[in-house]
Write an enzyme that holds these catalytic residues in place. Sequence first.
Site, PDB file in Angstrom:
ATOM      1  N   GLU A  40     122.148   9.277  39.667  1.00 34.83           N
ATOM      2  CA  GLU A  40     121.419   8.012  39.630  1.00 34.83           C
ATOM      3  C   GLU A  40     121.368   7.604  38.150  1.00 34.83           C
ATOM      4  OE1 GLU A  40     117.444   8.186  41.245  1.00 34.83           O
ATOM      5  OE2 GLU A  40     117.142   6.044  40.885  1.00 34.83           O
ATOM      6  N   ARG A 266     119.252  24.587  42.617  1.00 32.53           N
ATOM      7  CA  ARG A 266     119.413  23.896  41.340  1.00 32.53           C
ATOM      8  C   ARG A 266     119.276  24.869  40.182  1.00 32.53           C
ATOM      9  NH1 ARG A 266     116.517  19.568  39.529  1.00 32.53           N
ATOM     10  NH2 ARG A 266     116.756  18.586  41.528  1.00 32.53           N
ATOM     11  N   LYS A 276     114.682  14.532  34.746  1.00 29.78           N
ATOM     12  CA  LYS A 276     114.972  13.321  33.968  1.00 29.78           C
ATOM     13  C   LYS A 276     113.696  12.578  33.618  1.00 29.78           C
ATOM     14  CE  LYS A 276     118.362  11.879  36.665  1.00 29.78           C
ATOM     15  NZ  LYS A 276     119.303  10.997  37.347  1.00 29.78           N
TER      16      LYS A 276
HETATM   17  P1  ATP Z   1     116.261  15.123  38.011  1.00 36.55           P
HETATM   18  O1  ATP Z   1     115.562  15.990  39.009  1.00 36.55           O
HETATM   19  O2  ATP Z   1     116.517  15.768  36.709  1.00 36.55           O
HETATM   20  O3  ATP Z   1     115.652  13.769  37.853  1.00 36.55           O
HETATM   21  P2  ATP Z   1     118.063  14.135  39.923  1.00 36.55           P
HETATM   22  O4  ATP Z   1     118.433  15.084  40.975  1.00 36.55           O
HETATM   23  O5  ATP Z   1     117.088  13.101  40.248  1.00 36.55           O
HETATM   24  O6  ATP Z   1     117.704  14.929  38.617  1.00 36.55           O
HETATM   25  P3  ATP Z   1     120.491  12.731  40.068  1.00 36.55           P
HETATM   26  O7  ATP Z   1     121.023  11.716  39.137  1.00 36.55           O
HETATM   27  O8  ATP Z   1     120.087  12.297  41.414  1.00 36.55           O
HETATM   28  O9  ATP Z   1     119.300  13.406  39.322  1.00 36.55           O
HETATM   29  O10 ATP Z   1     121.463  13.968  40.150  1.00 36.55           O
HETATM   30  C1  ATP Z   1     122.839  13.886  40.372  1.00 36.55           C
HETATM   31  C2  ATP Z   1     123.303  15.172  40.966  1.00 36.55           C
HETATM   32  O11 ATP Z   1     122.992  16.259  40.109  1.00 36.55           O
HETATM   33  C3  ATP Z   1     122.621  15.441  42.279  1.00 36.55           C
HETATM   34  O12 ATP Z   1     123.613  15.787  43.223  1.00 36.55           O
HETATM   35  C4  ATP Z   1     121.696  16.576  41.997  1.00 36.55           C
HETATM   36  O13 ATP Z   1     121.572  17.396  43.111  1.00 36.55           O
HETATM   37  C5  ATP Z   1     122.360  17.278  40.834  1.00 36.55           C
HETATM   38  N1  ATP Z   1     121.380  17.957  40.009  1.00 36.55           N
HETATM   39  C6  ATP Z   1     120.310  17.414  39.383  1.00 36.55           C
HETATM   40  N2  ATP Z   1     119.582  18.351  38.751  1.00 36.55           N
HETATM   41  C7  ATP Z   1     120.201  19.530  38.975  1.00 36.55           C
HETATM   42  C8  ATP Z   1     119.938  20.887  38.576  1.00 36.55           C
HETATM   43  N3  ATP Z   1     118.888  21.213  37.833  1.00 36.55           N
HETATM   44  N4  ATP Z   1     120.795  21.843  39.007  1.00 36.55           N
HETATM   45  C9  ATP Z   1     121.871  21.513  39.748  1.00 36.55           C
HETATM   46  N5  ATP Z   1     122.172  20.278  40.149  1.00 36.55           N
HETATM   47  C10 ATP Z   1     121.353  19.281  39.771  1.00 36.55           C
HETATM   48 MG    MG Z   2     117.942  12.192  42.357  1.00 33.92          MG
END
Ligand code: ATP
Ligand code: MG
Length: 572
Positions: A40, A266, A276
């Site tokens: 995102e 994760r 984020k």
């Molecule tokens: P955050 O929790 O940091 O805001 P998010 O999951 O909202 O991260 P996205 O932009 O939706 O951020 O993430 C893109 C991809 O990265 C998703 O498929 C998510 O599952 C993966 N991802 C995000 N954080 C992690 C993590 N700590 N370990 C592994 N994969 C991750």
């Molecule tokens: Mg997300």
Amino acid sequence: MTTETPTPAQAAPADFIRDIAEADLKSGKHAKIVTRFPPEPNGYLHIGHAKSICLNFGLAQEHGGVCHLRFDDTNPVVEEVEYVESIMKDVRWLGFDWKDKLFYASDYFERLYGYAVELIKRGSAYVCDLPVDEVRRDRGDFNRPGKESPFRNRSVDENLDLFGRMRAGAFPDGTKTLRAKIDMSSPNMNMRDPVLYRIKKASHHRTGDAWCVYPMYDYAHPLSDAFEGITHSICTLEFEDHRPLYDWILEAGPAPCRPRQIEFARLNLTHTLMSKRTLRELVEKGLVSGWDDPRMPTLSGMRRRGYSPEAIRAFCGRIGVTKSPSLSEVALLEDTLRDDLNRRCPRAMAVLKPVKVVIENYPEGQVEELDAVNHPEDPSQGTRKVPFCRELYIEAEDFREEPPPKFFRLAPDREVRLRYAYFVKCVGVVKDPKTGVVTEIRCTYDPASRGGNSPDGRKVKATIHWVSARHALKAEVRLYDHLLALADPSAIPEGGDFRDHLNPKSLETLPGAMVEPALASAAAGSRFQFERQGYFCADAEDSKPGAPVFNRTVTLRDTWAKIEKAQPKKGS
Ligand code: ATP
Ligand code: MG
């Protein structure tokens, strides 16, 4: 200079996701693996995302498949072009290539809308007039079934009419939603008539004001996957409970294919804040200098700090992919980094906290160019000349007027080796008359020990680094420590403030470091091992020719530091 190879070469170890993909190829379920990385665009990528990128792109690459980069830009309020650009830069920097497979969920808005119309026609979705907070309230909880919406049994025609008017902007924000008609008493809360569309009169960074209804993640995601022919939709464990909804969305309408959602744990890292939202707060509150502050766990911060993409990929390989939540040690990341930097970085000498040394028996005005090895394990990196003269700098902490036991470096009447140069012996000190601080160390040298070789088999217990006072260049050096003092980030209680746990000593700036003259022209981003001090990288923003700024990427495994720690400091 260091070089980056564009594509990752290391083979990833087997894991349960790779097993699934291989079985699907073998059974003929899929002829080709198609994955996606779906960020995102509401922030910069962090090391957690790197785990997902390595998995998705790696899996595709290993099987001759493709991995799409898809911006999951369905929420108009928080997304920005700056983030889109940084994400593309970071994925490329990590060494992955989406080729022509760049997509935006917002490109599917029309198609997603059409699919929703189809769900309405099939009696699987309805327009609900409950305000959003009442929808939430009526969902019930784990012990209590939800309450059916009074608008649940509207006719198809009425739903089609209302949904069309929602799109046309006839209703204010939050007054109506489109909901899936599933089961208000499902034990899975996600299945209790979830909202598929909400009204939001907001400009979108790509579609402008074309839309005022926006699809929810749980609706847009499975369909975006299906539109792109994704075979394996890999996401983190929080989405496990959403999987029945993912499948329902695809089965309830005319989806072109059935991607399979697979969840993995994760990445969590000790001493590291990783969401984020939190990282944005650090930036917005000015607690760090920006998204690329070298203390940030963002890929841009790590790049600026001096991490190589190879080290990050190797780390992702080392931690592997599992289904059980865990906390990885940041020390493991740093260890992987050292392995990589050790191989690639040329050596240099830099004195971080200098004190002057005068060699009394060395002729005034004489300069020698001594040979220094660029890499002890890699002769192909060659040698360089370092100037030596009567006045030098050494680390202040390499001298003790009253050395404690096990301190083997320079002290009165004691001899040490200056790396690549000579044996020198301390014959006196000059002190500031007011403070008593040693301002100058007087030494003599043994001309027969040129190159640092013992002339007669006599031994010294320490070799220290130095720079020529006349030739050295002043540099700013920035030392970093973990941003989070707390080891386990999840130990911050719900509602607690992470700011209470920040490490106040995460940055130490040394404005008066002295580096060997060859470093004057260090290119931005170039990496070195400063002997005995760690791995450093010329700061990409602030380092200028003639006025270098170096970030310490990571320390060495430093035995001296351990000895220091074990010994209470004595003397000056
Ligand atoms: P955050 O929790 O940091 O805001 P998010 O999951 O909202 O991260 P996205 O932009 O939706 O951020 O993430 C893109 C991809 O990265 C998703 O498929 C998510 O599952 C993966 N991802 C995000 N954080 C992690 C993590 N700590 N370990 C592994 N994969 C991750
Ligand atoms: Mg997300």
